[in-house]
Motif scaffolding. Structure first.
Motif, short mmCIF file in Angstrom:
data_model
loop_
_atom_site.label_atom_id
_atom_site.label_comp_id
_atom_site.label_asym_id
_atom_site.label_seq_id
_atom_site.Cartn_x
_atom_site.Cartn_y
_atom_site.Cartn_z
N HIS A 37 -17.19 -1.98 -3.35
CA HIS A 37 -16.27 -0.90 -2.96
C HIS A 37 -16.16 0.11 -4.11
O HIS A 37 -15.23 0.03 -4.93
CB HIS A 37 -14.91 -1.48 -2.60
CG HIS A 37 -14.95 -2.42 -1.43
ND1 HIS A 37 -15.08 -1.99 -0.13
CD2 HIS A 37 -14.94 -3.78 -1.39
CE1 HIS A 37 -15.12 -3.04 0.68
NE2 HIS A 37 -15.04 -4.12 -0.06
N GLU B 90 0.84 -1.19 0.00
CA GLU B 90 0.00 0.00 0.00
C GLU B 90 0.88 1.24 0.00
O GLU B 90 1.90 1.29 0.69
CB GLU B 90 -0.92 0.00 1.21
CG GLU B 90 -1.88 1.16 1.28
CD GLU B 90 -2.93 1.00 2.37
OE1 GLU B 90 -3.60 2.01 2.68
OE2 GLU B 90 -3.08 -0.11 2.89
N GLU C 285 -9.97 -6.48 3.38
CA GLU C 285 -9.65 -5.75 4.61
C GLU C 285 -9.11 -4.36 4.29
O GLU C 285 -9.51 -3.36 4.92
CB GLU C 285 -8.62 -6.54 5.41
CG GLU C 285 -8.21 -5.87 6.71
CD GLU C 285 -7.15 -6.66 7.46
OE1 GLU C 285 -6.63 -6.14 8.46
OE2 GLU C 285 -6.83 -7.79 7.04
N GLN C 286 -8.22 -4.28 3.30
CA GLN C 286 -7.66 -2.98 2.92
C GLN C 286 -8.75 -2.03 2.42
O GLN C 286 -8.75 -0.84 2.74
CB GLN C 286 -6.59 -3.17 1.85
CG GLN C 286 -5.31 -3.83 2.35
CD GLN C 286 -4.35 -4.12 1.20
OE1 GLN C 286 -4.72 -4.78 0.22
NE2 GLN C 286 -3.14 -3.62 1.31
N LYS D 16 -7.21 -10.27 2.25
CA LYS D 16 -6.37 -9.11 2.58
C LYS D 16 -6.85 -7.88 1.83
O LYS D 16 -6.94 -6.78 2.40
CB LYS D 16 -4.92 -9.42 2.23
CG LYS D 16 -3.96 -8.24 2.41
CD LYS D 16 -3.88 -7.80 3.87
CE LYS D 16 -2.84 -6.70 4.04
NZ LYS D 16 -2.78 -6.22 5.45
N GLU E 11 -11.97 -2.11 3.08
CA GLU E 11 -12.94 -1.78 4.12
C GLU E 11 -12.39 -0.75 5.10
O GLU E 11 -13.16 -0.01 5.73
CB GLU E 11 -13.35 -3.05 4.87
CG GLU E 11 -14.24 -3.97 4.04
CD GLU E 11 -14.33 -5.38 4.61
OE1 GLU E 11 -13.75 -5.61 5.69
OE2 GLU E 11 -14.94 -6.24 3.95
N ASN E 12 -11.07 -0.67 5.22
CA ASN E 12 -10.46 0.19 6.24
C ASN E 12 -10.20 1.61 5.76
O ASN E 12 -9.78 2.45 6.56
CB ASN E 12 -9.13 -0.43 6.71
CG ASN E 12 -9.35 -1.67 7.55
OD1 ASN E 12 -10.43 -1.89 8.08
ND2 ASN E 12 -8.32 -2.49 7.67
N ASP E 13 -10.42 1.90 4.49
CA ASP E 13 -10.09 3.23 3.96
C ASP E 13 -10.94 3.47 2.71
O ASP E 13 -10.90 2.67 1.77
CB ASP E 13 -8.60 3.28 3.60
CG ASP E 13 -8.09 4.70 3.37
OD1 ASP E 13 -8.86 5.51 2.83
OD2 ASP E 13 -6.93 4.98 3.71
N ASP E 14 -11.70 4.56 2.70
CA ASP E 14 -12.60 4.80 1.58
C ASP E 14 -12.11 5.92 0.66
O ASP E 14 -12.88 6.47 -0.13
CB ASP E 14 -14.02 5.10 2.06
CG ASP E 14 -14.10 6.37 2.90
OD1 ASP E 14 -13.05 7.01 3.14
OD2 ASP E 14 -15.22 6.73 3.31
#
Length: 248
Positions: free
Chosen positions: A170, A94, A127-128, A124, A130-133
């Motif tokens: 997403h 990332e 998760e990435q 993974k 979902e944690n940052d929009d």
């Protein structure tokens, strides 16, 4: 912010080694000189750094990339050796681009030409996301779409349906960059309620013939790279422009 994508250098430790349509090390240097003139803020190298899978080929690539006046990152292609890459430059998953972010996904299946994410990598990625929009750009090696060449489409991302099913939840994923196909490509791909721009990039080495049923080199085309200018506004959210440049 200006991001430049390079891909598929297929280097040898021997700088005079030939490919089918040129000398990869010379083509690599020509492309990097042109990339430098674009004044990028970041460069992403989307795999197949090496052809001979030697430590020397990765050392050549890393030394040349280090001369760039901006941060650069790479991810593996089907020809690459992860340990040798990591020994020269860490592999990251990332990158913070301010208002944007970039996710670098490993689609390599060891010893195979095709790509696959598998359940662990998909989890993974979920998760990435979902944690940052923030508006998100995903970089990967294998195409998650058919590019129109029968033989290449057979060795693209094998679990693409699961990949697109995940992205359908997403809408902040805006752009996907891929390598592997050795040709320019662009598609507006519908995913859930959103449209994602999917871009392929010319190789730094030989170009493949678009639309071919069997493997074929495009001898009329030239090495190149992709430029992506990223912007953000409160009214529009993530905005971008992208185009291909080729060397003489």
């Amino acid at each position: 912010m200006r991001l430049v994508q390079v891909t598929d250098a297929h280097l040898h430790a021997d700088t005079e080694a030939r490919s089918r349509a040129g000398i990869p090390w010379r083509q690599f240097q020509q492309v990097l000189r042109a990339v430098t003139a674009e004044h990028p803020d970041i460069v992403i190298f989307t795999g197949d750094i090496s052809q001979d899978e030697s430590a020397g080929s990765y050392a050549l690539a890393a030394q040349a990339m280090a001369a760039l006046s901006c941060p650069w990152y790479w991810l593996p292609g089907n020809h690459d050796q992860l340990a040798l890459m990591a020994a020269e430059c860490p592999l990251v998953g990332e990158v913070d681009l301010g208002a944007w972010r970039m996710l670098l996904i490993n689609t390599q299946v060891e010893g195979k030409p095709h790509g696959e994410l598998g359940s662990e990598r998909l989890a993974k990625l979920a998760e990435q996301l979902e944690n940052d929009d923030r508006p998100t750009l995903i970089a990967m090696h294998h195409p998650p779409v058919d590019v129109g060449a029968v033989w290449m489409d057979a060795i693209g991302l094998q679990d693409r349906e699961a990949f697109w099913d995940l992205l359908s939840n997403h809408s902040h994923v805006k752009i996907i960059l891929f390598g592997h196909a050795h040709q320019a490509y662009a598609e507006h791909h519908r995913s859930g309620d959103a449209t994602i721009d999917v871009y392929g990039c010319p190789a730094m080495a030989d170009q493949f013939l678009p639309g071919a049923e069997h493997f074929a080199i495009d001898e009329a085309s030239r090495p190149g790279y992709r430029v992506i200018d990223l912007a953000y506004s409160d009214a529009q959210g993530g905005e971008w422009q992208s185009w291909i440049e080729r060397i003489d």
